[in-house]
Design a protein around this motif. Structure first.
Motif, PDB file in Angstrom:
ATOM      1  N   THR A   1      41.054  53.151  30.574  1.00 22.46           N
ATOM      2  CA  THR A   1      41.387  52.015  29.712  1.00 22.46           C
ATOM      3  C   THR A   1      40.904  50.688  30.294  1.00 22.46           C
ATOM      4  O   THR A   1      40.999  49.652  29.627  1.00 22.46           O
ATOM      5  N   THR A   2      40.394  50.693  31.523  1.00 21.69           N
ATOM      6  CA  THR A   2      39.833  49.458  32.088  1.00 21.69           C
ATOM      7  C   THR A   2      38.647  48.948  31.269  1.00 21.69           C
ATOM      8  O   THR A   2      38.254  47.792  31.420  1.00 21.69           O
ATOM      9  N   VAL A   3      38.103  49.796  30.416  1.00 19.13           N
ATOM     10  CA  VAL A   3      37.005  49.370  29.549  1.00 19.13           C
ATOM     11  C   VAL A   3      37.426  48.215  28.633  1.00 19.13           C
ATOM     12  O   VAL A   3      36.589  47.417  28.197  1.00 19.13           O
ATOM     13  N   LEU A   4      38.717  48.102  28.350  1.00 24.67           N
ATOM     14  CA  LEU A   4      39.199  47.053  27.455  1.00 24.67           C
ATOM     15  C   LEU A   4      39.071  45.673  28.070  1.00 24.67           C
ATOM     16  O   LEU A   4      38.970  44.672  27.344  1.00 24.67           O
ATOM     17  N   ARG A   5      39.058  45.596  29.396  1.00 24.59           N
ATOM     18  CA  ARG A   5      39.003  44.291  30.072  1.00 24.59           C
ATOM     19  C   ARG A   5      37.706  44.075  30.846  1.00 24.59           C
ATOM     20  O   ARG A   5      37.163  42.954  30.860  1.00 24.59           O
ATOM     21  N   TRP A   6      37.189  45.115  31.478  1.00 28.59           N
ATOM     22  CA  TRP A   6      35.993  44.984  32.323  1.00 28.59           C
ATOM     23  C   TRP A   6      34.875  45.828  31.738  1.00 28.59           C
ATOM     24  O   TRP A   6      34.758  47.019  32.020  1.00 28.59           O
ATOM     25  N   ARG A   7      34.033  45.190  30.940  1.00 29.94           N
ATOM     26  CA  ARG A   7      33.002  45.921  30.209  1.00 29.94           C
ATOM     27  C   ARG A   7      31.676  45.920  30.976  1.00 29.94           C
ATOM     28  O   ARG A   7      31.279  44.912  31.571  1.00 29.94           O
ATOM     29  N   LEU A   8      30.995  47.069  30.944  1.00 30.61           N
ATOM     30  CA  LEU A   8      29.699  47.188  31.610  1.00 30.61           C
ATOM     31  C   LEU A   8      28.576  46.582  30.783  1.00 30.61           C
ATOM     32  O   LEU A   8      27.521  46.247  31.321  1.00 30.61           O
ATOM     33  N   ASP A   9      28.774  46.482  29.460  1.00 31.44           N
ATOM     34  CA  ASP A   9      27.708  45.950  28.607  1.00 31.44           C
ATOM     35  C   ASP A   9      27.797  44.435  28.434  1.00 31.44           C
ATOM     36  O   ASP A   9      27.190  43.870  27.524  1.00 31.44           O
ATOM     37  N   LYS A  10      28.544  43.770  29.311  1.00 33.52           N
ATOM     38  CA  LYS A  10      28.617  42.307  29.281  1.00 33.52           C
ATOM     39  C   LYS A  10      27.244  41.718  29.585  1.00 33.52           C
ATOM     40  O   LYS A  10      26.539  42.188  30.472  1.00 33.52           O
ATOM     41  N   ASP A  11      26.851  40.678  28.836  1.00 40.68           N
ATOM     42  CA  ASP A  11      25.557  39.999  29.021  1.00 40.68           C
ATOM     43  C   ASP A  11      24.392  40.991  29.008  1.00 40.68           C
ATOM     44  O   ASP A  11      23.685  41.172  30.018  1.00 40.68           O
ATOM     45  N   PRO A  12      24.134  41.657  27.867  1.00 43.27           N
ATOM     46  CA  PRO A  12      23.064  42.661  27.827  1.00 43.27           C
ATOM     47  C   PRO A  12      21.673  42.093  28.070  1.00 43.27           C
ATOM     48  O   PRO A  12      20.765  42.829  28.452  1.00 43.27           O
ATOM     49  N   ASP A  13      21.490  40.776  27.858  1.00 43.56           N
ATOM     50  CA  ASP A  13      20.166  40.162  28.057  1.00 43.56           C
ATOM     51  C   ASP A  13      20.013  39.539  29.439  1.00 43.56           C
ATOM     52  O   ASP A  13      19.102  38.731  29.671  1.00 43.56           O
TER      53      ASP A  13
END
Length: 542
Positions: free
Chosen positions: A409-421
């Protein structure tokens, strides 16, 4: 043990290709990458054979679950302790020589273990010490190898190259344990340890024969402890990298249970010999190979966060099967999916760490990632071994399964796809003339200030944008930062930051990435004057 060289390589120019459309096998067209990949597979076969030999020898000497779990902990602890110092060394010295030294270290440790086993001097303490020393060699080589991958292939091939490295590890995972179990069935453990020592020589030979162009440095190399601090500051000011690190701890703290308790399930619950244990590890390796082959297709349909959540749930299900399934072949079918999920998680997190680290600090940033990875494995192995000793193996695995599901559930706060560019290539467009400084370039600390004129209606937007600039300055070397408004002249803002020395500021200007320059341009768009913001440099007196 995965290995590589330090030196910048020139790769053939290619037309820009989206990473998602790059062939999974394209990186093998690069000769140096191909040679290192093959040598690494051979070396890792020896490493997996050695792991089987160490685990099985420990099982023969002690039936205590904690002692068996400590083998996993002893193999993970050096990565936690030494990966960051090794990453610093990889950023400031000749990586090729450093990697050759690490191979000599591993050869001596592996050969010493073989001699002690042959002469009958093996004890649980010797096994734990050997696992620690061998893992120390891996801690030396892993950060520079990880950091050099982007120099061996083009940017469009980075994802496939990382997947190929993981594939190579898991090809060896499929071959090594089965081969190690076979050797143990017909010979003594010393032969397994000796074969591991010999497998290291192939990588050392490739590194020795590798002739590459040296990396040209315009400034003197950093000193060790300031370089450590610079790496930590970078990690603290890189939001995407921090997300990767949080997700790393969340997964591996609980995922370590599957590896730490697998030998106990094989020996105590299933009554297997070394051959059967090797088959179980081979099934994991085959699953990982399958996952690596299918991963490029999966990336076209799912983003990084979706892949991580799906793999975490699948891995949790396989740990539950390890807790309660006691049919050998049915459990092996479940272990196939253990390898499948494991390779997806490793490749996804590794790619996330690679894309979120700038080139000048890449080895240090990846070393932090490896430290947390292996630190979580070490801590988790000790925890699950203790729980298995006090309660039972199924209970320990059940708790780890529940923890894994909660951790996803950490995906809800710490996303790997942040700033895709995000583009962290070093910028070649930042031009900023520096004044001449009297005396040595080590003078400092240095305060740098920029004065902006901002319209009243843009004040809040400007302050929000300056928070991004704060991270830019901190990532590249600032030890403090602030933004202030002149009370006598409303709309006049002064940004100031401090670096340790004048030469550190010179390094700071060299470290700006394409993404940093975009943020700087957005900030300066708020500046009302036609002339650039006034810059001042203040150096502490002698």
């Amino acid at each position: 043990m995965t290995q590589a060289n330090d030196l910048h390589l020139t790769t053939p120019e290619e037309p820009p290709v989206a990473a998602s459309h790059a062939s999974p096998w394209a990186p093998l067209s690069q000769r140096v990458f191909r040679m290192l990949w093959i040598a690494t597979v051979v070396s890792n076969v020896g490493s997996w054979m050695n792991d089987v030999g160490v685990n099985w020898t420990m099982l023969s000497l002690s039936a205590d679950p904690l002692a068996v779990a400590l083998v996993q902990a002893a193999g993970s602890l050096p990565m936690f302790l030494f990966a960051l110092p090794s990453g610093v060394m990889a950023d400031i010295v000749d990586r090729r020589k450093y990697l050759l030294f690490s191979q000599v270290w591993v050869f001596i440790a592996a050969a010493g273990l073989a001699v002690l086993s042959f002469t009958g001097h093996i004890t649980p303490l010797v096994l734990l010490a050997a696992a620690f020393l061998l893992s120390t060699g891996a801690a030396m080589s892993s950060p520079p190898f990880q950091a050099v991958v982007p120099d061996l292939v083009s940017k469009s091939q980075l994802g496939p190259a990382i997947a190929l490295n993981s594939l190579g590890i898991n090809i060896s995972r499929a071959i090594g344990p089965a081969l190690g179990g076979l050797v143990l069935s017909f010979a003594s453990p010393w032969l397994v340890f000796a074969l591991n020592a010999l497998s290291v020589l192939g990588v050392a030979w490739v590194l020795y024969r590798w002739k590459a162009e040296p990396n040209v440095q315009h400034l003197p190399p950093e000193h060790f402890f300031p370089a450590v601090r610079a790496g930590i500051r970078y990690v603290h000011a890189a939001p995407v990298l921090r997300n990767v690190l949080v997700r790393t701890v969340a997964f591996f703290l609980f995922g370590s249970a599957g590896w730490a308790l697998l030998p106990l399930v094989a020996r105590r619950e299933l009554g297997l010999g070394p051959g059967g244990y090797g088959i179980m590890l081979a099934c994991i390796g085959i699953g990982a190979i399958t996952g690596a082959v299918l991963l490029p297709r999966m990336r076209k349909k799912l983003n990084a966060d979706q892949l991580m959540v799906a793999a975490s749930i699948l891995f949790a299900a396989t740990m539950l099967a390890l807790a309660y399934v006691r049919h050998f072949w049915l459990l092996n079918a479940c272990e196939f999916f253990t390898g499948f999920a494991w390779i997806i998680v490793l490749s996804t997190l590794n790619l996330g760490a690679q894309r979120s680290a700038a080139k000048w600090v890449k080895a240090r940033a990846l070393a932090v990632y490896l430290s947390l990875f292996f630190g979580s494995m070490t801590l988790g192995s000790a925890i699950w071994g203790q729980l298995a000793s006090h309660y039972s193996i199924p209970t320990s695995l059940l708790i780890a399964t529940v923890g894994m599901l909660l951790a996803s559930t950490t995906v809800l706060r710490w996303r790997l796809d942040k700033d895709p560019d995000l583009d962290l290539d070093l910028s070649t467009h930042l031009q900023q003339a520096l004044p001449e400084i009297k005396g040595h370039h080590d003078r400092g600390p240095v305060m740098v200030s920029y004065e902006y004129q901002v319209a009243e209606e843009n004040t809040h937007a400007f302050i929000r944008c300056m928070q991004e600039m704060r991270r830019v300055r901190r990532r590249s070397g600032a030890i403090s930062w602030g933004i202030y408004e002149d009370v006598a002249r409303p709309g006049t803002f002064v940004e100031s930051f401090i670096v340790n020395s004048w030469i550190e500021h010179m390094r700071q200007l060299e470290r700006y990435t394409v993404n940093d320059c975009k943020i700087q341009r957005r900030t300066q768009e708020f500046h009302l004057s036609e002339t650039p913001p006034v810059v001042r440099y203040l150096v502490a007196p002698h």
